[in-house]
Motif scaffolding. Structure first.
Motif, PDB file in Angstrom:
ATOM      1  N   VAL A  46      12.977  -5.936 -14.869  1.00 50.80           N
ATOM      2  CA  VAL A  46      12.508  -4.730 -14.180  1.00 50.80           C
ATOM      3  C   VAL A  46      11.074  -4.889 -13.665  1.00 50.80           C
ATOM      4  O   VAL A  46      10.762  -4.464 -12.550  1.00 50.80           O
ATOM      5  N   PHE A  47      10.192  -5.510 -14.439  1.00 54.08           N
ATOM      6  CA  PHE A  47       8.768  -5.506 -14.115  1.00 54.08           C
ATOM      7  C   PHE A  47       8.193  -6.841 -13.667  1.00 54.08           C
ATOM      8  O   PHE A  47       7.000  -6.934 -13.415  1.00 54.08           O
ATOM      9  N   LYS A  48       8.999  -7.890 -13.557  1.00 52.04           N
ATOM     10  CA  LYS A  48       8.442  -9.214 -13.261  1.00 52.04           C
ATOM     11  C   LYS A  48       7.739  -9.283 -11.912  1.00 52.04           C
ATOM     12  O   LYS A  48       6.799 -10.043 -11.744  1.00 52.04           O
ATOM     13  N   ASP A  49       8.176  -8.489 -10.950  1.00 49.79           N
ATOM     14  CA  ASP A  49       7.565  -8.515  -9.622  1.00 49.79           C
ATOM     15  C   ASP A  49       6.467  -7.476  -9.462  1.00 49.79           C
ATOM     16  O   ASP A  49       5.874  -7.365  -8.387  1.00 49.79           O
ATOM     17  N   ARG A  50       6.190  -6.728 -10.509  1.00 46.55           N
ATOM     18  CA  ARG A  50       5.210  -5.655 -10.391  1.00 46.55           C
ATOM     19  C   ARG A  50       3.889  -5.949 -11.078  1.00 46.55           C
ATOM     20  O   ARG A  50       2.906  -5.245 -10.821  1.00 46.55           O
ATOM     21  N   GLY A  51       3.855  -6.963 -11.951  1.00 41.61           N
ATOM     22  CA  GLY A  51       2.612  -7.290 -12.642  1.00 41.61           C
ATOM     23  C   GLY A  51       2.610  -8.739 -13.087  1.00 41.61           C
ATOM     24  O   GLY A  51       3.594  -9.224 -13.652  1.00 41.61           O
ATOM     25  N   THR A  52       1.511  -9.425 -12.848  1.00 41.53           N
ATOM     26  CA  THR A  52       1.455 -10.851 -13.189  1.00 41.53           C
ATOM     27  C   THR A  52       1.426 -11.069 -14.699  1.00 41.53           C
ATOM     28  O   THR A  52       2.084 -11.982 -15.205  1.00 41.53           O
ATOM     29  N   LEU A  53       0.682 -10.254 -15.429  1.00 40.05           N
ATOM     30  CA  LEU A  53       0.641 -10.404 -16.883  1.00 40.05           C
ATOM     31  C   LEU A  53       2.008 -10.096 -17.486  1.00 40.05           C
ATOM     32  O   LEU A  53       2.471 -10.815 -18.374  1.00 40.05           O
ATOM     33  N   THR A  54       2.653  -9.072 -16.991  1.00 39.70           N
ATOM     34  CA  THR A  54       3.979  -8.725 -17.488  1.00 39.70           C
ATOM     35  C   THR A  54       4.974  -9.843 -17.194  1.00 39.70           C
ATOM     36  O   THR A  54       5.795 -10.176 -18.047  1.00 39.70           O
ATOM     37  N   ARG A  55       4.904 -10.435 -16.018  1.00 39.86           N
ATOM     38  CA  ARG A  55       5.804 -11.547 -15.691  1.00 39.86           C
ATOM     39  C   ARG A  55       5.593 -12.702 -16.665  1.00 39.86           C
ATOM     40  O   ARG A  55       6.541 -13.235 -17.230  1.00 39.86           O
ATOM     41  N   GLN A  56       4.337 -13.084 -16.859  1.00 41.57           N
ATOM     42  CA  GLN A  56       4.016 -14.220 -17.721  1.00 41.57           C
ATOM     43  C   GLN A  56       4.428 -13.959 -19.172  1.00 41.57           C
ATOM     44  O   GLN A  56       5.073 -14.801 -19.797  1.00 41.57           O
TER      45      GLN A  56
END
Length: 131
Positions: A46-56
């Motif tokens: 859901v959030f991988k494309d919305r925040g770099t820290l969340t993706r990592q």
């Protein structure tokens, strides 16, 4: 004359996460490891494309959860085999399963606390299957 039917609007991309939200969802991905892999998977998708820290961090948490579940399944299979053949070994494998679950809880909490404090967490042992 008939009116032309209006075309449906194309879906708009979700707004990027603020820094606080990014840190919050990244830490939730780690804390969710207590509930196995689903929280990390959902947060990653859901959030991988919305925040770099969340993706990592959700990717790191998901890689750990996949590794952990793989090890748990292997121990479960070994437990079933040894329970039928030699019960004392099955008890040892059962203890290893419990210890593995405790390690998962500890690593998940450590990761969540570290990310919530503003850092980044890398699990000491994890297969990096999701790049």
């Amino acid at each position: 004359m008939t009116e032309p039917t209006p075309q449906p609007m194309a879906p708009q991309p979700a707004a990027p996460l603020t820094a606080a939200e990014d840190k919050q969802w990244a830490s939730f991905a780690h804390f969710g490891g207590v509930l196995w892999f689903l929280p990390a998977l959902i947060i990653f998708l859901v959030f991988k494309d919305r925040g770099t820290l969340t993706r990592q961090e959700s990717k790191e948490a998901l890689n750990w959860q996949i590794t952990w579940i793989g090890a748990w399944i292997v121990l479960q299979i070994l437990w079933v085999i040894t329970a039928a053949v030699f019960f004392p070994i099955a008890l040892l494998i059962g203890f290893l399963q419990f210890a593995l679950y405790v390690v998962n809880i500890i690593f998940s909490i450590l990761g969540g606390v570290k990310v919530n404090g503003g850092g980044s967490y890398r699990y000491p042992v994890a297969l990096r299957l999701i790049k």
